[in-house]
Design an enzyme around this catalytic site. Structure first.
Site, short mmCIF file in Angstrom:
data_model
loop_
_atom_site.label_atom_id
_atom_site.label_comp_id
_atom_site.label_asym_id
_atom_site.label_seq_id
_atom_site.Cartn_x
_atom_site.Cartn_y
_atom_site.Cartn_z
N ASP A 84 4.58 -2.96 1.33
CA ASP A 84 6.01 -3.11 1.04
C ASP A 84 6.66 -1.75 1.27
OD1 ASP A 84 8.46 -3.78 0.06
OD2 ASP A 84 7.82 -4.33 -1.94
N ARG A 122 -2.11 -16.29 -7.99
CA ARG A 122 -3.07 -15.64 -7.09
C ARG A 122 -3.97 -16.64 -6.39
NH1 ARG A 122 -2.88 -10.06 -7.91
NH2 ARG A 122 -2.63 -9.34 -10.05
P1 IMP Z 1 4.15 -0.79 -2.10
O1 IMP Z 1 3.46 0.37 -2.78
O2 IMP Z 1 5.63 -0.82 -2.36
O3 IMP Z 1 3.83 -0.92 -0.63
O4 IMP Z 1 3.68 -2.10 -2.85
C1 IMP Z 1 2.49 -2.67 -2.60
C2 IMP Z 1 2.01 -3.49 -3.78
O5 IMP Z 1 3.09 -4.13 -4.45
C3 IMP Z 1 1.12 -4.57 -3.26
O6 IMP Z 1 -0.23 -4.19 -3.32
C4 IMP Z 1 1.43 -5.74 -4.18
O7 IMP Z 1 0.55 -5.72 -5.29
C5 IMP Z 1 2.85 -5.49 -4.67
N1 IMP Z 1 3.84 -6.29 -3.93
C6 IMP Z 1 4.73 -5.86 -3.00
N2 IMP Z 1 5.46 -6.87 -2.51
C7 IMP Z 1 5.03 -7.99 -3.14
C8 IMP Z 1 5.39 -9.39 -3.06
O8 IMP Z 1 6.26 -9.83 -2.28
N3 IMP Z 1 4.69 -10.23 -3.86
C9 IMP Z 1 3.71 -9.82 -4.73
N4 IMP Z 1 3.34 -8.52 -4.83
C10 IMP Z 1 4.00 -7.62 -4.05
MG MG Z 2 0.50 -7.05 -7.60
#
Ligand code: IMP
Ligand code: MG
Length: 189
Positions: A111, A173
């Site tokens: 994300d 999940r």
């Molecule tokens: P980042 O550090 O912002 O890239 O977030 C990554 C983590 O956030 C992932 O490993 C997921 O656990 C959680 N995450 C991000 N987007 C989503 C989503 O759309 N659904 C569920 N979990 C998400």
């Molecule tokens: Mg999560």
């Protein structure tokens, strides 16, 4: 019946996921031919993807786990990423598997990329020979990540998704597909 799941919009079907996992594993098998691979699975979200992927890779594979938390129970990142590999996970075993190894970090979704950035620098600090990323989902948010994501299952729009390992407050999940969770799907919203 999966509680509350009947009304969710399916974004990526079970069949499509299976086909893509097979393709990714074939690509990894080709790219790493003759080498052993250390899969570092990010708990908990990547566990289902990693277990399907590991079984489809035709190479000697080691499976290690790391836990990083950036989200609380909400749908927006807290911005803070903590690595918790000591939480029931053997720090020494992870370090010895990663040192000198060809590491493939397996993630459920990229994300903001903060989680991966943090994990990759940790893996590099532990002395990995190489470190690449394999993610099931990649949210197209036009964010420039300071690292490359070598293997991407599916690029998706910036929507909140659940299933195939991804949760909302620890739910969903176990859905065998990826679905979109809208505000109207949330209890009490
Ligand atoms: P980042 O550090 O912002 O890239 O977030 C990554 C983590 O956030 C992932 O490993 C997921 O656990 C959680 N995450 C991000 N987007 C989503 C989503 O759309 N659904 C569920 N979990 C998400
Ligand atoms: Mg999560």
């Amino acid at each position: 019946m999966l509680e509350g799941a009947g009304t969710l919009e399916v974004l990526i079907s079970e069949t499509a996921i299976r086909a893509r996992v097979t393709e990714l594993a074939a690509e990894i098998t080709r790219d790493y031919a003759g080498r052993d691979v250390v899969l570092v699975c990010l708990l908990k979200g990547a566990v289902i993807f990693a277990s399907d992927l590991a079984r489809a890779i035709r190479l000697p594979v080691r499976l290690e786990f790391v836990r990083a938390a950036s989200y609380g129970a909400g749908r927006v990142s807290s911005g803070e990423v903590r690595i918790e590999e000591t939480d029931g996970i053997d720090r020494a075993a992870l370090a010895s598997a990663v040192a000198g190894g060809e590491v493939l970090v397996v993630e459920d979704i990229v994300d903001s990329g903060r989680t991966l950035g943090r994990i990759l620098s940790h893996v590099q600090d532990l002395g990995a020979r190489s470190a690449e990323v394999c993610t099931l989902l990649y949210k197209d948010r036009n964010v420039d990540h300071p690292f490359g994501v070598r293997y991407i299952g599916f690029r998706i729009e910036d929507r909140f998704v659940v299933g195939y390992g991804l949760d909302f407050a620890e739910r969903y999940r176990n859905l065998p597909y990826v679905a979109v969770l809208e505000d109207r799907d949330l209890p009490g919203v």
